[in-house]
Enzyme design. Structure first.
Site, mmCIF file in Angstrom:
data_model
loop_
_atom_site.group_PDB
_atom_site.id
_atom_site.type_symbol
_atom_site.label_atom_id
_atom_site.label_comp_id
_atom_site.label_asym_id
_atom_site.label_seq_id
_atom_site.Cartn_x
_atom_site.Cartn_y
_atom_site.Cartn_z
ATOM 1 N N HIS A 50 0.826 -1.214 0.000
ATOM 2 C CA HIS A 50 0.000 0.000 0.000
ATOM 3 C C HIS A 50 0.858 1.261 0.000
ATOM 4 O O HIS A 50 2.039 1.229 0.318
ATOM 5 C CB HIS A 50 -0.935 0.012 1.213
ATOM 6 N N ASP A 52 1.167 5.080 1.638
ATOM 7 C CA ASP A 52 0.761 6.059 2.654
ATOM 8 C C ASP A 52 0.821 7.438 2.010
ATOM 9 O O ASP A 52 1.866 7.825 1.465
ATOM 10 C CB ASP A 52 1.718 6.065 3.845
ATOM 11 N N HIS A 56 -1.928 10.706 6.154
ATOM 12 C CA HIS A 56 -1.816 9.644 7.163
ATOM 13 C C HIS A 56 -1.296 10.211 8.490
ATOM 14 O O HIS A 56 -1.759 9.827 9.566
ATOM 15 C CB HIS A 56 -0.903 8.545 6.636
#
Length: 193
Positions: A50, A52, A56
């Site tokens: 994934h 970020d 975040h």
């Protein structure tokens, strides 16, 4: 041209402690007489491989849908390192590295605050790791995340670099277009020319 998939499978990948466990619900099944197969799925935004985005950890930081796709496409360098990566380590690798750097460390490549400062100062476009997180969770302030994301540098986590030799590649790791999300799963590949 060789394409190397460096993603982890969403439903079987390890989950960061406290994150939601991904699952797939089979809503229609041909083997049970339905006309087609149809599934739904649930996952956290930080599952498996994934990205970020700045939001975040940065108040009013960009979300995944606000990041330029160009960040996730282009030349990258895979560097093999284990342990805590410091600013001195970064200074040694910068002369041979492209503007996107992926750390291969058997899930043990973690970035220190000084390492994050050095990457930010160098104008790096993206940083990735085969660890579930770019830094140890022992420092609950997450200084490496804050430094990189505060400079607008996305972090690519949870890579599968086990079959990748160190060197230069072309990276393709586009996040899903998730409006307002702080992270997104990706299907990441390296292209060797």
């Amino acid at each position: 041209m060789k394409v190397i998939d460096i993603s982890r499978e969403l439903f079987s990948a390890p989950v960061y402690p406290g994150d939601p466990i991904p699952r797939r619900d089979r809503l229609r099944r041909m083997d049970l007489g339905d006309i087609c197969n149809l599934s739904g799925f649930y996952t956290g935004c930080h599952a498996s491989t994934h990205i970020d985005a700045p939001s975040h950890f940065i108040e009013d930081g960009k979300t995944v849908d606000q990041l330029e796709p160009e960040r996730f496409l282009g030349e990258c360098t895979v560097i093999e390192m284990q342990g805590i990566i410091t600013g001195s380590d970064i200074d040694r690798i910068l002369p041979i590295a492209k503007k996107r750097i992926l750390f291969k460390g058997e899930e043990k490549a973690l970035l220190s605050e000084s390492g994050a400062f050095a990457l930010t100062d160098a104008g790096i476009l993206l940083v990735g790791t085969d660890s579930l997180s770019i830094e140890t969770d022992k420092d609950e302030a997450y200084p490496a995340h804050r430094e990189l994301l505060g400079a607008g540098i996305p972090i690519l986590e949870g890579l599968n670099l086990s079959e990748v030799e160190p060197g230069n590649y072309r990276l393709i790791a586009l996040p899903l277009l998730l409006g307002g999300a702080e992270a997104s799963p990706v299907r990441a590949v390296l292209v060797a020319e």
